[in-house]
Write a protein that holds these residues in place. Structure first.
Motif, PDB file in Angstrom:
ATOM      1  N   THR A   1       1.203  -1.241   0.158  1.00  0.00           N
ATOM      2  CA  THR A   1      -0.488   0.236   0.041  1.00  0.00           C
ATOM      3  C   THR A   1       0.937   1.244  -0.036  1.00  0.00           C
ATOM      4  O   THR A   1       0.506   2.303  -0.123  1.00  0.00           O
ATOM      5  N   SER A   2       2.345   1.335  -0.206  1.00  0.00           N
ATOM      6  CA  SER A   2       2.951   2.241  -0.145  1.00  0.00           C
ATOM      7  C   SER A   2       3.113   3.084  -1.308  1.00  0.00           C
ATOM      8  O   SER A   2       3.577   4.081  -1.543  1.00  0.00           O
ATOM      9  N   SER A   3       2.361   2.346  -2.309  1.00  0.00           N
ATOM     10  CA  SER A   3       2.519   2.750  -4.041  1.00  0.00           C
ATOM     11  C   SER A   3       1.546   2.993  -4.234  1.00  0.00           C
ATOM     12  O   SER A   3       0.038   1.522  -4.210  1.00  0.00           O
ATOM     13  N   ILE A   4       0.846   3.980  -5.353  1.00  0.00           N
ATOM     14  CA  ILE A   4      -0.829   4.060  -5.297  1.00  0.00           C
ATOM     15  C   ILE A   4       0.029   3.708  -6.950  1.00  0.00           C
ATOM     16  O   ILE A   4      -0.081   4.930  -7.958  1.00  0.00           O
ATOM     17  N   ALA A   5      -0.426   2.270  -7.219  1.00  0.00           N
ATOM     18  CA  ALA A   5      -0.284   2.095  -8.883  1.00  0.00           C
ATOM     19  C   ALA A   5      -0.820   0.636  -9.775  1.00  0.00           C
ATOM     20  O   ALA A   5      -1.750   0.222  -8.504  1.00  0.00           O
TER      21      ALA A   5
ATOM     22  N   MET B   1      -8.105  -4.265  -4.405  1.00  0.00           N
ATOM     23  CA  MET B   1      -8.103  -5.445  -2.637  1.00  0.00           C
ATOM     24  C   MET B   1      -7.101  -5.380  -1.448  1.00  0.00           C
ATOM     25  O   MET B   1      -7.439  -6.028  -0.228  1.00  0.00           O
ATOM     26  N   ILE B   2      -5.761  -4.949  -1.921  1.00  0.00           N
ATOM     27  CA  ILE B   2      -4.908  -5.074  -0.451  1.00  0.00           C
ATOM     28  C   ILE B   2      -5.206  -3.937   0.847  1.00  0.00           C
ATOM     29  O   ILE B   2      -5.511  -4.931   1.841  1.00  0.00           O
ATOM     30  N   PHE B   3      -5.811  -3.105   0.076  1.00  0.00           N
ATOM     31  CA  PHE B   3      -6.230  -2.160   0.711  1.00  0.00           C
ATOM     32  C   PHE B   3      -7.780  -2.231   1.396  1.00  0.00           C
ATOM     33  O   PHE B   3      -7.220  -2.081   2.747  1.00  0.00           O
ATOM     34  N   THR B   4      -8.362  -3.431   0.677  1.00  0.00           N
ATOM     35  CA  THR B   4      -9.211  -3.790   1.974  1.00  0.00           C
ATOM     36  C   THR B   4      -8.887  -4.577   2.447  1.00  0.00           C
ATOM     37  O   THR B   4      -9.549  -4.911   3.735  1.00  0.00           O
ATOM     38  N   ASN B   5      -8.470  -5.623   2.171  1.00  0.00           N
ATOM     39  CA  ASN B   5      -7.774  -6.575   3.329  1.00  0.00           C
ATOM     40  C   ASN B   5      -7.695  -6.014   4.512  1.00  0.00           C
ATOM     41  O   ASN B   5      -7.507  -6.114   5.531  1.00  0.00           O
TER      42      ASN B   5
ATOM     43  N   LEU C   1     -17.122  -1.964  -5.035  1.00  0.00           N
ATOM     44  CA  LEU C   1     -15.903  -0.748  -4.740  1.00  0.00           C
ATOM     45  C   LEU C   1     -17.112   0.051  -4.208  1.00  0.00           C
ATOM     46  O   LEU C   1     -16.903   0.536  -3.207  1.00  0.00           O
ATOM     47  N   LYS C   2     -18.285   0.006  -4.535  1.00  0.00           N
ATOM     48  CA  LYS C   2     -18.711   1.135  -4.038  1.00  0.00           C
ATOM     49  C   LYS C   2     -19.247   0.347  -2.105  1.00  0.00           C
ATOM     50  O   LYS C   2     -18.963   1.770  -1.349  1.00  0.00           O
ATOM     51  N   SER C   3     -19.214  -0.293  -1.924  1.00  0.00           N
ATOM     52  CA  SER C   3     -19.701  -0.815  -0.501  1.00  0.00           C
ATOM     53  C   SER C   3     -18.853  -0.550   0.157  1.00  0.00           C
ATOM     54  O   SER C   3     -19.051  -0.673   1.742  1.00  0.00           O
ATOM     55  N   CYS C   4     -17.338  -0.666  -0.694  1.00  0.00           N
ATOM     56  CA  CYS C   4     -16.892  -1.162   0.600  1.00  0.00           C
ATOM     57  C   CYS C   4     -15.397   0.370   1.952  1.00  0.00           C
ATOM     58  O   CYS C   4     -14.953   0.736   1.765  1.00  0.00           O
ATOM     59  N   ARG C   5     -16.812   1.536   0.532  1.00  0.00           N
ATOM     60  CA  ARG C   5     -15.870   3.055   0.549  1.00  0.00           C
ATOM     61  C   ARG C   5     -16.082   3.217   2.214  1.00  0.00           C
ATOM     62  O   ARG C   5     -14.778   4.200   2.892  1.00  0.00           O
ATOM     63  N   PRO C   6     -17.443   2.495   2.624  1.00  0.00           N
ATOM     64  CA  PRO C   6     -16.964   3.344   4.793  1.00  0.00           C
ATOM     65  C   PRO C   6     -16.026   1.812   5.336  1.00  0.00           C
ATOM     66  O   PRO C   6     -15.280   2.918   6.020  1.00  0.00           O
ATOM     67  N   LEU C   7     -15.497   1.450   5.280  1.00  0.00           N
ATOM     68  CA  LEU C   7     -14.576   0.986   5.428  1.00  0.00           C
ATOM     69  C   LEU C   7     -13.153   0.989   5.070  1.00  0.00           C
ATOM     70  O   LEU C   7     -12.660   1.543   6.193  1.00  0.00           O
TER      71      LEU C   7
ATOM     72  N   ASN D   1     -10.397   7.268  -4.102  1.00  0.00           N
ATOM     73  CA  ASN D   1     -11.199   7.645  -4.870  1.00  0.00           C
ATOM     74  C   ASN D   1     -10.586   7.238  -6.212  1.00  0.00           C
ATOM     75  O   ASN D   1     -11.079   6.362  -7.357  1.00  0.00           O
ATOM     76  N   GLU D   2      -9.021   7.452  -6.200  1.00  0.00           N
ATOM     77  CA  GLU D   2      -7.832   6.976  -7.589  1.00  0.00           C
ATOM     78  C   GLU D   2      -7.901   5.562  -7.382  1.00  0.00           C
ATOM     79  O   GLU D   2      -7.812   5.191  -8.684  1.00  0.00           O
ATOM     80  N   LEU D   3      -8.017   4.791  -6.692  1.00  0.00           N
ATOM     81  CA  LEU D   3      -7.804   3.360  -6.563  1.00  0.00           C
ATOM     82  C   LEU D   3      -9.413   2.536  -7.586  1.00  0.00           C
ATOM     83  O   LEU D   3      -9.358   1.993  -8.088  1.00  0.00           O
TER      84      LEU D   3
END
Length: 374
Positions: free
Chosen positions: A246-250, A258-262, A325-331, A343-345
């Motif tokens: 998660t140190s890179s946004i690419a 999915m890594i951010f969500t995990n 993707l939208k459902s996980c925004r609150p998480l 938003n970028e992801l």
């Protein structure tokens, strides 16, 4: 926010981190889309059940006062007002996603596992067959079972009440946090079903142990989870998990999202890696026998390399992920990920899915088994 490099596990492996041993297998050797053979958590005690008052006798008629008690608004979505662990919405948009997802899973793996019709057959004098659905979501699975087996008793448990106007008479909705214990259900059910609930479960191995007590002898357990990762389809026909930081946004965008969500699900107290250990936990539990494990490799989009069937499933999964993707925004937002990064992801993941740019898969891991008679 960073994450150490993760490694894909064998069916019986554990994730490598400070608390777990490791397994160095990182390639799943199956062809695309194939089936392999064979709460309020601060108050929870794992020694004493702290579950809420229940059961609710039937589906609730949702008055405005009930809705205000059962739901809360966060980041434009309605979430349950009961558990701080499960951070996905429980609103109409999410329930619609789960209904469509249920139909997709029927097409992929069938409605029920083998053996369920025999277990639920009304053939024991004086015994009413009973089924428990843990984390029922929209209730699509448990209501279909209740209709298919009208002489049975079906119980649906979730953090919010089921809101269907067509609930069968033999099905009831209970509002409860299963992290707080299942002792009140011990010995009551012929079938226990759970699907994609790991992000809301604090201790999944303990849940499996409690489910074993809920089942009657020869009862059927049916569980399925996914590991909140994306897998690339490799030229040799295998699948390799996208282990990113998660140190890179690419790119790859969906895999990185999915890594951010995990991580966000873990930080909330859930166990999103449970799928990796599901087979081992059940296979080594002394209460179970006849354990059957399956991998389901589900394409995330209708990539040009796929068969017609795979493209049809890929289209359905793509639409499911659009909503997810939208459902996980609150998480993600509630977990401290800046909105600009979310938003970028999300935007780039949607583009990746829309263009079917990558041959990628979600891995669903399923286990069903029987409880030993003695």
């Amino acid at each position: 926010m960073t994450i150490h490099s993760l490694h894909s596990m064998a069916h019986h492996g554990r994730l490598q981190d400070a608390d777990h041993d490791s397994d160095d297998e990182s390639v799943a050797s199956l062809p695309p889309f194939s089936v392999s053979g064979s709460t309020r958590h601060s108050h929870t005690s794992y020694d004493v059940s702290m579950r809420s008052a229940s059961p609710t006798p039937s589906v609730w008629s949702m008055t405005s006062s009930m809705r205000s008690q059962a739901f809360k608004q966060e980041f434009g979505r309605e979430l349950n007002n009961y558990s701080e662990v499960y951070r996905l919405p429980a609103d109409d948009e999410e329930l619609d996603r789960l209904d469509h997802q249920h139909q997709m899973f029927i097409e992929i793996m069938g409605k029920y596992p083998p053996g369920l019709p025999d277990v639920m057959r009304d053939d024991v004098p004086g015994e009413t067959k009973a089924c428990l659905d843990l984390g029922c979501g929209s209730g699509a699975w448990i209501m279909e079972l209740a209709r298919d087996y009208p002489n049975s008793r079906a119980v649906a448990v979730d953090l919010v009440p089921m809101q269907s106007l067509t609930m069968p008479d033999n099905c009831r909705s209970e509002v409860d946090d299963i992290n707080l214990g299942l002792e009140h259900f011990y010995g009551d059910f012929n079938v226990v079903h759970a699907r994609l609930i790991s992000s809301g479960i604090k201790d999944y191995a303990r849940l499996i142990d409690q489910v074993a007590h809920c089942l009657r002898p020869a009862g059927l357990l049916d569980m399925m989870e996914f590991d909140f990762h994306v897998y690339d389809h490799m030229p040799d026909g295998n699948h390799r998990r996208c282990d990113l930081e998660t140190s890179s946004i690419a790119e790859p965008w969906l895999a990185r999202w999915m890594i951010f969500t995990n991580i966000a699900a873990k930080n909330a107290g859930g166990y999103p890696d449970a799928a990796t250990h599901l087979h081992r936990w059940i296979n080594t539990h002394p209460a179970f026998e006849d354990v059957v494990y399956h991998d389901y490799w589900v394409p995330v989009s209708p990539h040009a390399s796929l068969t017609d069937f795979q493209k049809r499933i890929g289209t359905q999964m793509r639409d499911d992920i659009y909503s997810f993707l939208k459902s996980c925004r609150p998480l993600l937002l509630g977990g401290g990920v800046p909105e600009a990064i979310v938003n970028e992801l999300q935007g780039n993941a949607e583009w990746e899915l829309r263009t079917a740019a990558r041959a990628q898969y979600i891995r669903c891991q399923s286990v069903y088994c029987r409880k030993k008679i003695s």
